[in-house]
Design an enzyme around this catalytic site. Sequence first.
Site, PDB file in Angstrom:
ATOM      1  N   LYS A 191      -5.733   2.639   7.108  1.00  9.36           N
ATOM      2  CA  LYS A 191      -6.824   1.812   7.609  1.00  9.36           C
ATOM      3  C   LYS A 191      -6.466   0.327   7.500  1.00  9.36           C
ATOM      4  O   LYS A 191      -5.648  -0.039   6.640  1.00  9.36           O
ATOM      5  CB  LYS A 191      -8.144   2.112   6.877  1.00  9.36           C
ATOM      6  N   ILE A 206       0.830  -1.204   0.000  1.00  7.56           N
ATOM      7  CA  ILE A 206       0.000   0.000   0.000  1.00  7.56           C
ATOM      8  C   ILE A 206       0.865   1.254   0.000  1.00  7.56           C
ATOM      9  O   ILE A 206       0.533   2.260  -0.624  1.00  7.56           O
ATOM     10  CB  ILE A 206      -0.991   0.003   1.185  1.00  7.56           C
TER      11      ILE A 206
END
Length: 308
Positions: free
Chosen positions: A90, A14
């Site tokens: 997240k 990510i």
Amino acid sequence: MMAIPIAIVGVGKIARDQHLPTLAASNRWRLAGVVSRHADDLDVSAHPTLTALKAAVPELAAVSICTPPIGRTDVIREALELGLDVMVEKPPAATISEAERFASLARDAGRSLFLTWHSREASGVAPLSAWLNGRTINRVAIEWMEDVRVWHPGQEWIWEPGIGVFDPGINALSILTRLLGPVSMTGATLRFPANKASPIAASLAMEGGAGELVSAEFSFDQRGPQTWTMTLDTDGGQATLLDGGGRLEINGSPVDVPEGTEYGRLYDRFAELVGKGEIDADLAPFRLVTDAFLIGRREQVDAFSWSD
């Protein structure tokens, strides 16, 4: 305006796919270093701990945490003790009780904190929210279907308890709570592979604060086209978010949406929070995930294989 020096903690998929390109394109942030043992290819100061990086880069002012969610408290506490403002990928933590501590830790340290939900910044979400103003939502149907083999190849941490299909599914829940406000979980069926500790699929029933009925189908085993849609039936017609919120249709017709990226808007928001010394630590999507595990009926399905 001088760019704020920031570090990335955890240089995984990510970070490489979203955070690093976003920072490289930003005029509000400057990547000053990374905390990682696997970042030899990056032309930036890299250290095994945040404390070591701060010693090497004294001007460091903020940190973006991109590690897996387990064990985040220690990293966040270290960052705050070093006087850094903190942004968190997240999901914010492995448990609600852990995540609930972060805001008070930041407040006590006098630093800004941003627990992010990137899908809320998808291009179609703000226009949809504006269109919904003054309209009554009757039903919401969500389909969030993707292949874990494509998006998390070989990443076993994704199967830790409490994650699984809710890693992408929480993105849908973040958009839902952004649009509807308070939402309650009323029913759930969670489908666990025989060899994994988290579900690969889920069927959810929810209810909004004004009585809106919400259904959601999540899958981490979607072959072929990947699907991230949310359809809202209202007294003024039907709206559909597509591509995870990147596109919006009203009554079947495309709607113009703002340019820019989810992560670009996230980092702009973080810069605003830092400038004002504020905290944004909303846990509403995370609470829905925990509620699904609390009331969900468990079904066992075939064992999962990365090579299928």
